[in-house]
Design a protein around this motif. Structure first.
Motif: not given
Length: 264
Positions: A44, A47-48, A62, A184, A187
């Motif tokens: 996460g 991803k951010f 990832d 989402k 994250t």
């Protein structure tokens, strides 16, 4: 060292610690939960930071973290199902004569999945994934010209606004969309928590709201997973009495995602 890199390295170390704890006691449901969460937390955070990473580096990291977490998905699913089934049994004691066989079967299923997760082949696969993530982590070169306090603040705001808009328009009967919103929210929650030390922005409200959305969507996604697993187990059992209980529990899970309303 770059403050972002310090946080990522620290979380990678947490994964190693949780892996050791899990291998020491794979019988404890909390151990697989904490290990899986530690892996998903690092994923996460990456991803951010996606917009600050090269596409190749992000895709590699990832992908490996996703594969690592998937190793424990089915084991965690059965653990959640045992918890929900226990709650049902507590609330409906009139069925008690058949519960013993039900929970025996569930724990046999768990034992099989647990043993599969700690074979030499599986552990080697997991350590390979994590080693490749570490190699990528060791060569990451975050731009020194970026003011990371501003970057984190701006990205939190951007993702917060996007998440809240998506959640406002969310149809809770659209399972795939609910699942995406939940991811989402995770994250954003992880970033608001772990990157709080990098920015001057107060992240507590963002963390709280993201957690609420994650929890609400999680109730629905868990119910979907439980329902499908219960339906499958009902087709596998040789006991009609156990099958009836499985289907009754499945109905309670169906009722959750069929009638859930937004209150966050």
């Amino acid at each position: 060292m770059n403050p972002i890199l310090v946080i990522l390295q620290r979380q990678y170390s947490t994964i190693q610690t949780e892996l050791t704890r899990y291998r020491n006691n794979p019988y404890d449901p909390e151990r697989v939960h904490d290990l899986r969460v530690s892996i998903r937390t690092l994923r996460g955070l990456f991803k951010f930071l996606k917009r600050a990473l090269s596409p190749t580096s992000f895709a590699t990291i990832d992908g490996f973290l996703s594969q690592a977490a998937k190793i424990f998905s089915s084991l965690r699913d059965i653990d959640v199902l045992i918890i929900k089934s226990s709650e049902f049994a507590y609330a409906h004691p009139q069925e008690s004569n058949n519960y013993r066989q039900l929970f025996h079967d569930l724990h046999v299923e768990r034992a099989q999945k647990m043993r599969s997760s700690i074979t030499k082949t599986t552990i080697k696969k997991l350590t390979d994934y994590l080693t490749r993530v570490k190699k990528q982590l060791d060569v990451l070169n975050f731009n020194k010209d970026i003011d990371w306090s501003i970057y984190i603040s701006d990205e939190l705001k951007r993702r917060k606004n996007k998440l809240f808009k998506l959640y406002t328009d969310l149809d809770f009967q659209d399972y795939s969309r609910v699942h995406q919103i939940r991811k989402k929210a995770k994250t954003l929650r992880y970033a608001a928590d772990y990157f709080a030390e990098v920015t001057s922005k107060n992240t507590q409200k963002i963390h709280k709201k993201a957690k609420q959305i994650q929890k609400k969507c999680g109730i629905i996604t868990d119910a979907h997973v439980n329902y499908e697993l219960l339906q499958y187990l009902a087709t596998q059992t040789k006991s009609n009495d156990v099958k009836k209980i499985l289907l009754r529990i499945a109905q309670t899970q169906h009722d959750i995602f069929a009638s859930t309303k937004k209150d966050v």
